[in-house]
Scaffold this active site. Structure first.
Site, PDB file in Angstrom:
ATOM      1  N   ASP A 100       0.827  -1.201   0.000  1.00 43.03           N
ATOM      2  CA  ASP A 100       0.000   0.000   0.000  1.00 43.03           C
ATOM      3  C   ASP A 100       0.866   1.258   0.000  1.00 43.03           C
ATOM      4  O   ASP A 100       0.618   2.195  -0.757  1.00 43.03           O
ATOM      5  CB  ASP A 100      -0.943   0.003   1.212  1.00 43.03           C
ATOM      6  CG  ASP A 100      -0.228  -0.318   2.519  1.00 43.03           C
ATOM      7  OD1 ASP A 100       1.018  -0.505   2.527  1.00 43.03           O
ATOM      8  OD2 ASP A 100      -0.911  -0.397   3.554  1.00 43.03           O
ATOM      9  N   ASP A 103       7.165   3.691   3.322  1.00 39.16           N
ATOM     10  CA  ASP A 103       7.402   4.828   4.203  1.00 39.16           C
ATOM     11  C   ASP A 103       8.895   4.818   4.567  1.00 39.16           C
ATOM     12  O   ASP A 103       9.719   5.266   3.772  1.00 39.16           O
ATOM     13  CB  ASP A 103       6.467   4.654   5.412  1.00 39.16           C
ATOM     14  CG  ASP A 103       6.452   5.811   6.371  1.00 39.16           C
ATOM     15  OD1 ASP A 103       6.508   6.962   5.917  1.00 39.16           O
ATOM     16  OD2 ASP A 103       6.358   5.568   7.585  1.00 39.16           O
ATOM     17  N   PHE A 152       0.384  11.601   7.368  1.00 39.41           N
ATOM     18  CA  PHE A 152      -0.155  10.284   7.695  1.00 39.41           C
ATOM     19  C   PHE A 152      -1.443  10.060   6.920  1.00 39.41           C
ATOM     20  O   PHE A 152      -2.390  10.842   7.026  1.00 39.41           O
ATOM     21  CB  PHE A 152      -0.385  10.128   9.190  1.00 39.41           C
ATOM     22  CG  PHE A 152      -0.597   8.693   9.564  1.00 39.41           C
ATOM     23  CD1 PHE A 152       0.490   7.840   9.709  1.00 39.41           C
ATOM     24  CD2 PHE A 152      -1.873   8.180   9.730  1.00 39.41           C
ATOM     25  CE1 PHE A 152       0.300   6.496  10.013  1.00 39.41           C
ATOM     26  CE2 PHE A 152      -2.072   6.837  10.031  1.00 39.41           C
ATOM     27  CZ  PHE A 152      -0.983   5.996  10.180  1.00 39.41           C
ATOM     28  N   ARG A 165      -9.983   2.091   7.209  1.00 43.89           N
ATOM     29  CA  ARG A 165      -9.566   1.300   6.045  1.00 43.89           C
ATOM     30  C   ARG A 165     -10.632   1.302   4.952  1.00 43.89           C
ATOM     31  O   ARG A 165     -10.341   1.120   3.779  1.00 43.89           O
ATOM     32  CB  ARG A 165      -9.299  -0.160   6.438  1.00 43.89           C
ATOM     33  CG  ARG A 165      -8.103  -0.363   7.339  1.00 43.89           C
ATOM     34  CD  ARG A 165      -7.773  -1.856   7.411  1.00 43.89           C
ATOM     35  NE  ARG A 165      -6.911  -2.167   8.539  1.00 43.89           N
ATOM     36  CZ  ARG A 165      -5.576  -2.066   8.530  1.00 43.89           C
ATOM     37  NH1 ARG A 165      -4.963  -1.654   7.449  1.00 43.89           N
ATOM     38  NH2 ARG A 165      -4.873  -2.385   9.598  1.00 43.89           N
TER      39      ARG A 165
HETATM   40  P1  5GP Z   1       7.607   1.297   6.443  1.00 49.46           P
HETATM   41  O1  5GP Z   1       8.095   0.010   7.006  1.00 49.46           O
HETATM   42  O2  5GP Z   1       8.008   1.558   5.018  1.00 49.46           O
HETATM   43  O3  5GP Z   1       7.916   2.448   7.346  1.00 49.46           O
HETATM   44  O4  5GP Z   1       6.057   1.284   6.492  1.00 49.46           O
HETATM   45  C1  5GP Z   1       5.350   0.385   5.832  1.00 49.46           C
HETATM   46  C2  5GP Z   1       4.024   0.176   6.505  1.00 49.46           C
HETATM   47  O5  5GP Z   1       3.734   1.168   7.498  1.00 49.46           O
HETATM   48  C3  5GP Z   1       2.952   0.307   5.470  1.00 49.46           C
HETATM   49  O6  5GP Z   1       2.710  -0.922   4.853  1.00 49.46           O
HETATM   50  C4  5GP Z   1       1.802   0.778   6.293  1.00 49.46           C
HETATM   51  O7  5GP Z   1       1.165  -0.342   6.851  1.00 49.46           O
HETATM   52  C5  5GP Z   1       2.423   1.605   7.382  1.00 49.46           C
HETATM   53  N1  5GP Z   1       2.398   3.039   7.016  1.00 49.46           N
HETATM   54  C6  5GP Z   1       3.415   3.802   6.599  1.00 49.46           C
HETATM   55  N2  5GP Z   1       3.014   5.061   6.333  1.00 49.46           N
HETATM   56  C7  5GP Z   1       1.693   5.074   6.582  1.00 49.46           C
HETATM   57  C8  5GP Z   1       0.676   6.075   6.466  1.00 49.46           C
HETATM   58  O8  5GP Z   1       0.876   7.234   6.082  1.00 49.46           O
HETATM   59  N3  5GP Z   1      -0.577   5.690   6.820  1.00 49.46           N
HETATM   60  C9  5GP Z   1      -0.870   4.431   7.250  1.00 49.46           C
HETATM   61  N4  5GP Z   1      -2.128   4.176   7.564  1.00 49.46           N
HETATM   62  N5  5GP Z   1       0.052   3.463   7.358  1.00 49.46           N
HETATM   63  C10 5GP Z   1       1.315   3.786   7.016  1.00 49.46           C
HETATM   64 MG    MG Z   2       1.289  -2.174   4.957  1.00 51.48          MG
END
Ligand code: 5GP
Ligand code: MG
Length: 177
Positions: A100, A103, A152, A165
């Site tokens: 999705d 980040d 966010f 969601r």
């Molecule tokens: P990362 O490991 O790249 O920091 O984050 C990946 C996961 O963190 C994504 O699959 C998601 O589940 C969650 N995440 C990261 N940024 C966001 C955001 O802006 N909103 C939401 N709801 N989840 C996020």
């Molecule tokens: Mg995710």
């Protein structure tokens, strides 16, 4: 803490649909004769996966992997483990990971590493959104939908503490200060 956050639409459902169609066209070109295994990272990718595969009119398989990163809320804390494993064998398959949002990159880097050890024939990544401002580890996104600002996001599968969601648009939460 429990007050209702203020939401604003960042990408509406038409913009999302156009993006999903474009990604599906790119994926179709590369995978139409490859019988790929699409692996969605739970839970956030379920809606994107459902919409994406409706545009793919060639044989494929779908599986999901569930990960937990310690601590709830808005941060990936770096310690990630698999809480729902795959049912499909990955060895020798053409694997496309469906995310999705990228980040920090930690979740994706972990997942790609985990899958690479299972010796797929190929391993690529499709992400609906990318938030490059927060990257901590480099991640190559083979099929990218939308680049998003450092806010966010919720909706279209993305949650805040398991809520929102079900929103059909991708929204951002207004800063509290
Ligand atoms: P990362 O490991 O790249 O920091 O984050 C990946 C996961 O963190 C994504 O699959 C998601 O589940 C969650 N995440 C990261 N940024 C966001 C955001 O802006 N909103 C939401 N709801 N989840 C996020
Ligand atoms: Mg995710």
């Amino acid at each position: 803490m429990d007050s209702q956050p203020k939401l604003h639409i960042l990408f509406n459902r038409q913009e999302i649909e156009a993006t999903v169609s474009r990604l599906a066209a790119e994926i179709s070109q590369d995978y139409h004769d490859k019988y790929p295994l699409l692996i969605g990272i739970l839970k956030g990718s379920f809606m994107f996966m459902a919409d994406l595969i409706r545009h793919l009119d060639f044989p494929l398989e779908v599986d999901f992997i569930g990960l937990s990163s310690y601590g709830g809320g808005r941060q990936t804390l770096g310690k990630i483990k698999v809480v729902k494993g795959l049912q499909s064998p990955v060895k020798g398959r053409e694997v496309l990971v469906i995310e999705d949002i990228i980040d920090t990159g930690l979740t994706t880097a972990f997942t790609l590493d985990y899958l690479r050890k299972k010796k797929p024939a190929s391993l690529k990544l499709c992400a609906l959104t990318d938030k490059p401002a927060r990257r901590q580890v480099p991640v190559t996104i083979d099929y990218l939908g939308l680049t998003v600002p450092n806010k966010f996001l919720v909706g279209y599968g993305l949650d805040l503490n398991q809520k929102f969601r079900n929103l059909p648009d991708i929204c951002f939460i207004e800063d509290e200060d």
